[in-house]
Design a protein around this motif. Structure first.
Motif, PDB file in Angstrom:
ATOM      1  N   GLY A 247     -22.990  21.847  -8.372  1.00 24.04           N
ATOM      2  CA  GLY A 247     -22.114  22.995  -8.465  1.00 24.04           C
ATOM      3  C   GLY A 247     -22.632  24.222  -7.765  1.00 24.04           C
ATOM      4  O   GLY A 247     -23.696  24.219  -7.134  1.00 24.04           O
ATOM      5  N   PHE A 248     -21.831  25.281  -7.911  1.00 25.54           N
ATOM      6  CA  PHE A 248     -22.115  26.553  -7.273  1.00 25.54           C
ATOM      7  C   PHE A 248     -21.762  27.668  -8.235  1.00 25.54           C
ATOM      8  O   PHE A 248     -20.685  27.680  -8.827  1.00 25.54           O
ATOM      9  CB  PHE A 248     -21.300  26.691  -5.984  1.00 25.54           C
ATOM     10  N   ASP A 249     -22.679  28.608  -8.399  1.00 29.47           N
ATOM     11  CA  ASP A 249     -22.488  29.768  -9.261  1.00 29.47           C
ATOM     12  C   ASP A 249     -22.144  30.960  -8.368  1.00 29.47           C
ATOM     13  O   ASP A 249     -22.978  31.437  -7.608  1.00 29.47           O
ATOM     14  CB  ASP A 249     -23.778  30.033 -10.040  1.00 29.47           C
ATOM     15  N   ARG A 250     -20.902  31.424  -8.464  1.00 31.74           N
ATOM     16  CA  ARG A 250     -20.472  32.530  -7.599  1.00 31.74           C
ATOM     17  C   ARG A 250     -21.159  33.852  -7.946  1.00 31.74           C
ATOM     18  O   ARG A 250     -21.295  34.717  -7.090  1.00 31.74           O
ATOM     19  CB  ARG A 250     -18.963  32.673  -7.649  1.00 31.74           C
ATOM     20  N   ALA A 251     -21.610  34.017  -9.192  1.00 29.64           N
ATOM     21  CA  ALA A 251     -22.285  35.263  -9.574  1.00 29.64           C
ATOM     22  C   ALA A 251     -23.635  35.389  -8.881  1.00 29.64           C
ATOM     23  O   ALA A 251     -23.968  36.443  -8.352  1.00 29.64           O
ATOM     24  CB  ALA A 251     -22.477  35.334 -11.082  1.00 29.64           C
ATOM     25  N   SER A 252     -24.399  34.321  -8.851  1.00 31.10           N
ATOM     26  CA  SER A 252     -25.733  34.369  -8.239  1.00 31.10           C
ATOM     27  C   SER A 252     -25.712  33.921  -6.781  1.00 31.10           C
ATOM     28  O   SER A 252     -26.663  34.171  -6.049  1.00 31.10           O
ATOM     29  CB  SER A 252     -26.702  33.476  -9.016  1.00 31.10           C
TER      30      SER A 252
ATOM     31  N   GLU B 242     -13.390  24.340 -12.141  1.00 36.44           N
ATOM     32  CA  GLU B 242     -13.760  25.763 -12.182  1.00 36.44           C
ATOM     33  C   GLU B 242     -13.918  26.246 -13.622  1.00 36.44           C
ATOM     34  O   GLU B 242     -12.993  26.138 -14.419  1.00 36.44           O
ATOM     35  CB  GLU B 242     -12.697  26.621 -11.491  1.00 36.44           C
ATOM     36  N   ILE B 243     -15.078  26.807 -13.938  1.00 36.71           N
ATOM     37  CA  ILE B 243     -15.353  27.371 -15.255  1.00 36.71           C
ATOM     38  C   ILE B 243     -15.616  28.860 -15.084  1.00 36.71           C
ATOM     39  O   ILE B 243     -16.395  29.266 -14.227  1.00 36.71           O
ATOM     40  CB  ILE B 243     -16.586  26.692 -15.902  1.00 36.71           C
TER      41      ILE B 243
ATOM     42  N   LYS C   6     -18.276  37.557 -15.263  1.00 38.85           N
ATOM     43  CA  LYS C   6     -16.916  37.695 -14.717  1.00 38.85           C
ATOM     44  C   LYS C   6     -16.758  36.888 -13.428  1.00 38.85           C
ATOM     45  O   LYS C   6     -15.990  37.239 -12.541  1.00 38.85           O
ATOM     46  CB  LYS C   6     -16.555  39.162 -14.453  1.00 38.85           C
ATOM     47  N   ALA C   7     -17.504  35.788 -13.326  1.00 41.31           N
ATOM     48  CA  ALA C   7     -17.476  34.961 -12.122  1.00 41.31           C
ATOM     49  C   ALA C   7     -17.210  33.508 -12.500  1.00 41.31           C
ATOM     50  O   ALA C   7     -17.338  33.112 -13.661  1.00 41.31           O
ATOM     51  CB  ALA C   7     -18.806  35.065 -11.375  1.00 41.31           C
ATOM     52  N   TYR C   8     -16.842  32.731 -11.495  1.00 38.65           N
ATOM     53  CA  TYR C   8     -16.579  31.307 -11.677  1.00 38.65           C
ATOM     54  C   TYR C   8     -17.760  30.473 -11.217  1.00 38.65           C
ATOM     55  O   TYR C   8     -18.489  30.853 -10.300  1.00 38.65           O
ATOM     56  CB  TYR C   8     -15.330  30.893 -10.893  1.00 38.65           C
TER      57      TYR C   8
ATOM     58  N   PHE D 131     -17.169  31.111 -22.300  1.00 40.96           N
ATOM     59  CA  PHE D 131     -16.951  30.551 -20.974  1.00 40.96           C
ATOM     60  C   PHE D 131     -15.976  29.394 -21.127  1.00 40.96           C
ATOM     61  O   PHE D 131     -15.830  28.829 -22.205  1.00 40.96           O
ATOM     62  CB  PHE D 131     -18.262  30.100 -20.312  1.00 40.96           C
ATOM     63  N   GLY D 132     -15.283  29.082 -20.057  1.00 38.07           N
ATOM     64  CA  GLY D 132     -14.355  27.956 -20.119  1.00 38.07           C
ATOM     65  C   GLY D 132     -13.380  27.955 -18.971  1.00 38.07           C
ATOM     66  O   GLY D 132     -13.372  28.858 -18.136  1.00 38.07           O
ATOM     67  N   GLY D 133     -12.571  26.915 -18.951  1.00 42.39           N
ATOM     68  CA  GLY D 133     -11.563  26.768 -17.919  1.00 42.39           C
ATOM     69  C   GLY D 133     -11.259  25.306 -17.678  1.00 42.39           C
ATOM     70  O   GLY D 133     -11.689  24.430 -18.407  1.00 42.39           O
ATOM     71  N   THR D 134     -10.495  25.078 -16.636  1.00 44.15           N
ATOM     72  CA  THR D 134     -10.126  23.732 -16.248  1.00 44.15           C
ATOM     73  C   THR D 134     -11.022  23.287 -15.107  1.00 44.15           C
ATOM     74  O   THR D 134     -11.124  23.977 -14.090  1.00 44.15           O
ATOM     75  CB  THR D 134      -8.640  23.692 -15.810  1.00 44.15           C
ATOM     76  N   LEU D 135     -11.700  22.152 -15.317  1.00 44.04           N
ATOM     77  CA  LEU D 135     -12.583  21.636 -14.272  1.00 44.04           C
ATOM     78  C   LEU D 135     -11.800  21.413 -12.992  1.00 44.04           C
ATOM     79  O   LEU D 135     -10.647  21.016 -13.043  1.00 44.04           O
ATOM     80  CB  LEU D 135     -13.234  20.329 -14.733  1.00 44.04           C
TER      81      LEU D 135
END
Length: 124
Positions: A76-81, A55-56, A62-64, A49-53
């Motif tokens: 935060g918010f989990d787009r997968a769930s 957004e991870i 396969k979600a942010y 997992f990773g990315g630029t804050l």
């Protein structure tokens, strides 16, 4: 993953693993932050997992996930769930509240350079 990102992002210290108090066992999750970039690996799911804050990207779902950091507080918010979360980072411990479940979870953070967590070793 949320606890590891929250700790690394708020303290700037790397995470070598977590002790999950709810499950009473170690979790193989590592994370580190450099500038606004976070990268990590979830050994439980065998995914990166990773990315630029703020957004991870979670390779497993396969979600942010979005993270808003204010001091030692993370929301935060989990787009997968489709669920919101918040985390409170203390001296070597992270508490995560899952709004969908209405439950708190606590994790001790493993120091990459020590045999004990930040909390148990007294270093923060």
């Amino acid at each position: 993953m949320i606890a590891a990102v929250a700790f690394a992002s708020t303290t700037g210290k790397p995470v070598a693993g977590l002790f999950d108090h709810d499950a009473a066992r170690d979790r193989r999750v590592a994370a580190e932050r450099r500038d606004d970039r976070v990268k990590g690996f979830d050994g439980e799911r065998n995914v990166a997992f990773g990315g630029t804050l703020p957004e991870i990207h979670d390779e497993g779902t396969k979600a942010y996930l979005s993270f808003t950091i204010e001091g030692d507080q993370v929301r935060g918010f989990d787009r997968a769930s489709g669920g919101h979360f918040e985390a409170r980072v203390g001296e070597g411990v992270v508490q995560v509240f899952d709004h969908a479940r209405g439950t708190w979870f606590a994790y001790d953070v493993q120091d990459a350079g020590a045999a004990a967590s930040y909390l148990r070793s007294g270093t923060a």
